[in-house]
Design an enzyme around this catalytic site. Structure first.
Site, short mmCIF file in Angstrom:
data_model
loop_
_atom_site.label_atom_id
_atom_site.label_comp_id
_atom_site.label_asym_id
_atom_site.label_seq_id
_atom_site.Cartn_x
_atom_site.Cartn_y
_atom_site.Cartn_z
N ASP A 1 -2.43 0.96 10.49
CA ASP A 1 -3.32 2.10 10.28
C ASP A 1 -3.65 2.30 8.81
OD1 ASP A 1 -4.79 4.39 11.27
OD2 ASP A 1 -3.26 5.61 10.30
N ASP A 2 -2.71 2.04 7.91
CA ASP A 2 -2.98 2.19 6.48
C ASP A 2 -4.07 1.22 6.03
OD1 ASP A 2 -0.84 4.11 6.04
OD2 ASP A 2 0.51 2.43 6.34
N ARG B 1 6.76 3.41 1.89
CA ARG B 1 5.61 3.95 1.17
C ARG B 1 5.01 5.09 1.99
NH1 ARG B 1 -0.27 3.28 1.83
NH2 ARG B 1 0.51 5.03 3.00
N GLU C 1 2.99 1.26 10.13
CA GLU C 1 2.65 2.47 9.38
C GLU C 1 3.51 2.63 8.14
OE1 GLU C 1 0.23 5.45 8.60
OE2 GLU C 1 0.10 4.37 10.48
N ASP C 2 2.86 2.86 7.00
CA ASP C 2 3.52 3.20 5.73
C ASP C 2 4.55 2.17 5.27
OD1 ASP C 2 1.89 5.33 5.55
OD2 ASP C 2 3.43 6.87 5.68
N ASN D 1 -3.20 11.31 -0.36
CA ASN D 1 -2.49 12.48 0.13
C ASN D 1 -1.00 12.29 -0.08
OD1 ASN D 1 -1.69 10.87 2.41
ND2 ASN D 1 -3.62 11.37 3.41
N TYR E 1 0.92 17.00 10.93
CA TYR E 1 0.52 15.76 10.29
C TYR E 1 0.37 16.05 8.80
CZ TYR E 1 -2.13 11.34 9.94
OH TYR E 1 -2.58 10.08 9.61
N LYS F 1 2.47 10.48 13.93
CA LYS F 1 1.35 9.66 14.42
C LYS F 1 1.30 9.66 15.94
CE LYS F 1 -0.40 7.77 10.59
NZ LYS F 1 -1.82 7.66 10.23
#
Length: 572
Positions: free
Chosen positions: A274-275, A162, A251-252, A424, A109, A180
């Protein structure tokens, strides 16, 4: 159903029944046991000669793989080895993680997955999950109809625009859904055959990828506007036709797309981002733990939210709910939070504000009379000084944004300032924990988005809590699946945050880390799952009875152990 690996009777007997034999069996990562196939299984399934004669154990195999990892000098090399292992033997992959969680979580991860996405085209070898490209959008139903997906219960999907703080990685963003979903299983115990990672390839605006002859994605600039929206709608409709009760995690996605998609679909199916929501839950949980350690209630803290993309907006919205739980009105709660975009403090009237940011902007009268060092947008330092900020949260992906001057000013406002540089990978963190402790004379309570080594200061060792979504989303998904929740509510997200806060070592010792050790992530996942499931029941989006949840959780959780195999003639 040729790929049905389990049935209820065989599961009860700890047996897997399959029609696969020989190479076909060994090439299936969900079934391959490598040298751990018994002599009898080698006879029955035609494996003699395909395997060396040694009859091994899972313990032997873990030792062998661990030595290979230890001999690999780079994080990317370790990531690549683990990806190969996942595509070869899933039980061994998850067993290795379970025995070395703290060491291997940063490998499978963050932060290693960042470089994994950047170099995904170099290491792609075997199919895992689905790539749905824009030119193939009319084939979605056909792709999803494959019988191998009959057991799917949850999906993580990204469009790769992203990725962490690294920007547009196109099809390489598939590394995120894969990673994930690996944690769905490793930390949440969700069976791997229930998980499907998906990459929606809408193109890329990363010129390096467009010019790269080995790039595996659709080499075309990103589709945007109505065409993009239609692509997403086609995907959601196809998923709902195939799996009406699916859990879908976004996600992203780029900030405005992430918020728009969540708002559009959260009442149509069981879905979360999740973001937005996972980051909000882990940040709120960490902050709730920190304020217990400081002894200063949340309602008396003053928070600077440095970065107001999708993650920042999600955090602010959940913090407002937490502040209201602490006794403030909506207006009073908003007065406690100072939000920033890339220009500076967001103040009403700024033409650069996006629609999602406008409710977060300060009124002009809020900042009248402030002492500021320069004309133009108000800086973080000036806000800390004038608003007497006590909490700094960073989701900006601006390395070094929390400067010494700003942090020392923060330390004047609070005996134990709370500082959460969450961006991160590590290279994007707003500050290094060692600096933060130095600038606050060791008093800061710190949580970071990526892992950092413990810091030695004033003769003591300070373990740095990784305020990582991995504390939340595996348990959140597990609780949703086991409770059979029809929707993901704000109350379920808050339940996850509050459960995480209750598990903080700092609750018992104000000098302890804010979050449990990463090695306890599996226990945390199960605790979060139960809290989420109970919230789903309480809010009426699950028909399960409260007394049933614990037993159902224990029955559902998958463990990475080898099972005995039985051969079934023909299709299983």
């Amino acid at each position: 159903m040729p790929n049905q690996l389990h049935d209820s009777a065989s599961e009860a007997k700890n047996v897997i029944r399959t029609h696969r034999t020989g190479y076909d069996l060994l090439l299936h990562p969900g079934l391959n046991k490598g040298t751990a196939f018994t002599e009898e299984e080698r006879d029955v399934f035609g494996l003699h000669g395909l395997l060396p004669p040694h009859i091994g154990t899972l313990e032997n195999q873990r030792e062998r793989r661990k030595k290979a990892l230890d001999n690999e000098p780079t994080a990317f090399g370790k990531y690549s080895l683990m990806r190969d292992l996942q595509d070869n033997d899933e039980v061994l992959f998850y067993s290795l993680i379970a025995h070395h969680i703290e060491e291997l979580l940063p490998v499978v991860y963050t932060p290693a997955v960042g470089e994994g996405c950047q170099r995904f085209s170099e290491i792609w070898r075997k199919p895992r999950g689905l790539f749905i490209s824009y030119p193939d959008r009319h084939l979605m139903d056909k792709m999803l109809a494959n019988p191998r997906y009959n057991e799917i219960r949850c999906i993580v999907v990204s469009d790769g625009e992203r990725i962490l703080g690294l920007g547009d990685q196109g099809a390489g963003g598939m590394g995120i859904p894969i990673g994930k979903m690996a944690l769905y299983t490793a930390l949440g115990g969700i069976p791997p055959h229930h998980c499907l990672p998906i990459l929606l390839d809408a193109g890329t605006d990363n010129q390096a990828l467009l010019d790269n002859p080995i790039y595996i994605g659709w080499q075309h600039h990103r589709v945007r506007g109505p065409e993009y929206d239609e692509f997403i709608e086609m995907f959601v409709a196809a998923v709902m036709r195939r799996w009406p009760n699916i859990l879908l995690q976004w996600e992203d996605f780029a900030g405005e797309n992430a918020l728009k998609i969540l708002a559009k679909y959260r009442d149509r199916l069981c879905t979360f981002n999740d973001d937005v929501q996972g980051t909000a839950a882990v940040t709120t949980g960490t902050l709730l733990a920190a304020v217990q350690a400081t002894g200063v209630p949340l309602k008396d803290q003053r928070i600077a939210m440095f970065g107001s993309g999708s993650a920042g907006v999600g955090i602010i919205n959940l913090l407002i709910a937490a502040l209201k739980d602490d006794g403030l009105s909506e207006a009073e709660a908003r007065q406690r939070i100072y939000a920033f975009n890339r220009h500076g403090l967001m103040v009403e009237g700024d033409p650069a504000l996006r629609a999602s940011q406008m409710p977060l902007a300060r009124k002009k009268e809020d900042v009248e009379g402030w002492k500021v060092d320069t004309a133009g947008p108000i800086s973080l330092f000036d806000t800390v000084r004038n608003a007497k900020i006590t909490v700094l949260v960073g989701t900006s992906a601006q390395a070094g944004a929390f400067t010494e001057e700003t942090v020392r000013e923060l330390a004047r406002n609070a005996e134990r300032p709370v500082i959460l540089p969450l961006s991160n990978p590590t290279s994007k963190s707003e500050a290094a924990p060692a600096d933060l402790l130095k600038w606050t004379d060791g008093k800061a309570l710190i949580g970071t988005g990526s892992p950092f080594a413990p810091v030695e200061i004033d003769g003591r060792t300070v373990r740095i809590s990784q305020t990582n979504n991995s504390y939340i989303f595996p348990g959140l998904a597990l609780g949703i699946l086991v409770s059979k929740a029809r929707r993901v509510t704000d109350g379920m997200i808050m339940a996850a945050a509050k459960k995480l806060a209750s598990l903080s070592p700092a609750v018992q010792d104000a000098n302890a880390p804010l979050l449990p050790p990463i090695g306890d992530s599996r226990k945390v996942g199960l605790a979060v799952a139960e809290a989420v499931g109970m919230a789903a029941i309480a809010e009426g989006v699950s028909d399960m009875k409260p007394g049933e949840l614990g037993d159902e959780l224990r029955k559902y959780v998958w463990e990475p152990v080898y099972r005995r195999y039985e051969l079934v003639k023909g299709d299983c």
